[in-house]
Design a protein around this motif. Structure first.
Motif, PDB file in Angstrom:
ATOM      1  N   THR A  88       0.838  -1.202   0.000  1.00 54.20           N
ATOM      2  CA  THR A  88       0.000   0.000   0.000  1.00 54.20           C
ATOM      3  C   THR A  88       0.873   1.251   0.000  1.00 54.20           C
ATOM      4  N   LYS A  89       1.928   1.241   0.811  1.00 54.76           N
ATOM      5  CA  LYS A  89       2.852   2.378   0.853  1.00 54.76           C
ATOM      6  C   LYS A  89       3.507   2.599  -0.506  1.00 54.76           C
ATOM      7  N   ALA A 112      -5.862  17.543 -13.615  1.00 51.47           N
ATOM      8  CA  ALA A 112      -4.817  17.235 -12.639  1.00 51.47           C
ATOM      9  C   ALA A 112      -4.494  18.466 -11.816  1.00 51.47           C
ATOM     10  N   PRO A 113      -4.369  18.331 -10.484  1.00 56.62           N
ATOM     11  CA  PRO A 113      -3.998  19.483  -9.656  1.00 56.62           C
ATOM     12  C   PRO A 113      -2.576  19.922  -9.950  1.00 56.62           C
ATOM     13  N   LEU A 120       1.462   8.953  -6.594  1.00 58.24           N
ATOM     14  CA  LEU A 120       1.804  10.360  -6.408  1.00 58.24           C
ATOM     15  C   LEU A 120       2.995  10.787  -7.260  1.00 58.24           C
ATOM     16  N   GLY A 121       3.562   9.850  -8.015  1.00 59.86           N
ATOM     17  CA  GLY A 121       4.693  10.175  -8.868  1.00 59.86           C
ATOM     18  C   GLY A 121       6.011  10.253  -8.133  1.00 59.86           C
ATOM     19  N   LEU A 122       6.049   9.801  -6.883  1.00 60.70           N
ATOM     20  CA  LEU A 122       7.286   9.834  -6.106  1.00 60.70           C
ATOM     21  C   LEU A 122       8.239   8.727  -6.532  1.00 60.70           C
ATOM     22  N   THR A 123       7.681   7.685  -7.137  1.00 62.49           N
ATOM     23  CA  THR A 123       8.480   6.594  -7.695  1.00 62.49           C
ATOM     24  C   THR A 123       8.109   6.466  -9.164  1.00 62.49           C
ATOM     25  N   GLY A 138      -0.995  21.919  -0.890  1.00 58.21           N
ATOM     26  CA  GLY A 138      -1.928  20.839  -0.581  1.00 58.21           C
ATOM     27  C   GLY A 138      -2.226  19.915  -1.737  1.00 58.21           C
ATOM     28  N   ALA A 139      -1.504  20.057  -2.876  1.00 57.11           N
ATOM     29  CA  ALA A 139      -1.806  19.216  -4.033  1.00 57.11           C
ATOM     30  C   ALA A 139      -1.606  17.747  -3.710  1.00 57.11           C
ATOM     31  N   SER A 140      -0.483  17.413  -3.064  1.00 55.47           N
ATOM     32  CA  SER A 140      -0.225  16.015  -2.725  1.00 55.47           C
ATOM     33  C   SER A 140      -1.256  15.496  -1.742  1.00 55.47           C
ATOM     34  N   THR A 141      -1.660  16.345  -0.794  1.00 54.65           N
ATOM     35  CA  THR A 141      -2.673  15.940   0.174  1.00 54.65           C
ATOM     36  C   THR A 141      -3.992  15.654  -0.515  1.00 54.65           C
ATOM     37  N   ALA A 142      -4.328  16.488  -1.518  1.00 53.36           N
ATOM     38  CA  ALA A 142      -5.572  16.276  -2.250  1.00 53.36           C
ATOM     39  C   ALA A 142      -5.541  14.956  -2.996  1.00 53.36           C
ATOM     40  N   LEU A 143      -4.398  14.634  -3.594  1.00 52.74           N
ATOM     41  CA  LEU A 143      -4.274  13.368  -4.293  1.00 52.74           C
ATOM     42  C   LEU A 143      -4.425  12.205  -3.319  1.00 52.74           C
ATOM     43  N   TRP A 144      -3.838  12.354  -2.128  1.00 53.41           N
ATOM     44  CA  TRP A 144      -3.951  11.304  -1.124  1.00 53.41           C
ATOM     45  C   TRP A 144      -5.402  11.094  -0.719  1.00 53.41           C
ATOM     46  N   ARG A 145      -6.140  12.200  -0.495  1.00 50.63           N
ATOM     47  CA  ARG A 145      -7.534  12.070  -0.090  1.00 50.63           C
ATOM     48  C   ARG A 145      -8.361  11.423  -1.188  1.00 50.63           C
ATOM     49  N   ASP A 146      -7.991  11.691  -2.461  1.00 54.34           N
ATOM     50  CA  ASP A 146      -8.757  11.155  -3.584  1.00 54.34           C
ATOM     51  C   ASP A 146      -8.490   9.674  -3.791  1.00 54.34           C
ATOM     52  N   ARG A 147      -7.393   9.179  -3.217  1.00 53.47           N
ATOM     53  CA  ARG A 147      -6.999   7.802  -3.465  1.00 53.47           C
ATOM     54  C   ARG A 147      -7.919   6.841  -2.732  1.00 53.47           C
ATOM     55  N   SER A 148      -8.589   5.980  -3.475  1.00 61.79           N
ATOM     56  CA  SER A 148      -9.430   4.965  -2.867  1.00 61.79           C
ATOM     57  C   SER A 148      -8.586   3.761  -2.496  1.00 61.79           C
TER      58      SER A 148
END
Length: 268
Positions: free
Chosen positions: A41-42, A212-213, A49-52, A219-229
């Protein structure tokens, strides 16, 4: 690697065992399932999020890269094709020697499709066809469902749609997903998967892609996290169904249950 995991039992700590060898050294199945789920999950979030970064080549190497990133801290063989036959319930997946062909065909369909001009029905039909090949390949010993769903999410980036695996949005429950996936396998003695059962499911999961934000926006990354099901790429969740050793020499999804076959802790 090839010689180490060349038989069914070689994937386990002991002959006849039920816990897959893992890099944690964990020998308790329930504990392994929890640690695996937490880790994958991590890694899934980091990919989303595009971090990897995962190179979007839409081929077998693309899928191997996703699997390697998801499971690289859990299993030594992450990103490596399985060398044993496997089945799940009534589904008999591709024999190891056929895996590259199924993945090659999936990539060919992706690269040959006009994703940017598709309407919703066209997108659902094409996505279902791609996934049917990926699902029949089941290229890895474990984690095929999670890899496949994340791959399909990245394929959807080529279009104006995305795939929402959340049953609260689509109405597609894990039970429905598993059933239509089983029905998508090739008929006995045939090679081609049958994607028709998957089409209405993919249509139900297809939603318009929102703008795309901005990456630099607060808060863009936070918004993506909240949107993630939680269902985005790990549906169904780990430890829900066992896989078993495959039996046939050719593709079929109509295999009968064989008494005495032992389950392992395999999850999708």
């Amino acid at each position: 690697m090839a010689s180490r995991f060349a038989s069914w039992d070689s994937y386990f700590w002991e002959t006849g065992g039920s816990v897959l060898r893992n890099l944690y050294g964990e020998r308790d199945g329930a504990a392994l399932a929890q640690r695996e789920y937490s880790e994958t999950t991590k890694q899934q979030v980091k990919i989303e999020l595009g971090l990897t970064p995962i190179p979007r080549t839409y081929d077998a190497e693309h899928m191997r890269a996703i699997h390697r990133q998801l499971f690289g801290n859990v299993y030594e063989w992450a990103g490596e094709y399985r060398m044993v036959g496997i089945r799940k319930n009534l589904s008999e997946f591709a024999q190891p020697g056929d895996v590259p062909r199924y993945l090659s065909d999936a990539g060919r369909i992706v690269r040959g499709a006009q994703w940017s001009t598709m309407n919703r029905d066209q997108f659902a039909a094409t996505a279902a066809e791609v996934f049917a090949y990926v699902n029949q390949a089941h290229p890895f010993r474990e984690g095929n469902g999670r890899m496949g769903k994340l791959f399909m999410q990245q394929v959807s980036e080529l279009s104006s749609y995305r795939i929402d695996y959340n049953p609260a949005v689509s109405g597609v429950t894990p039970e429905i997903w598993n059933q239509v996936s089983m029905l998508s396998g090739p008929d006995r003695g045939r090679y081609e998967p049958q994607s028709a059962s998957l089409v209405p499911v993919f249509r139900a999961m297809t939603v318009e892609r929102p703008p795309a934000p901005q990456a630099s926006a607060p808060g863009a990354s936070t918004a993506l996290w909240r949107d993630r099901s939680p269902y985005r790429a790990s549906f169904p969740r780990p430890a829900t169904a066992a896989t078993k050793p495959g039996t046939s020499a050719g593709p079929t999804n109509r295999a009968t249950q064989t008494p005495g076959r032992r389950p392992d802790v395999g999850r999708d």
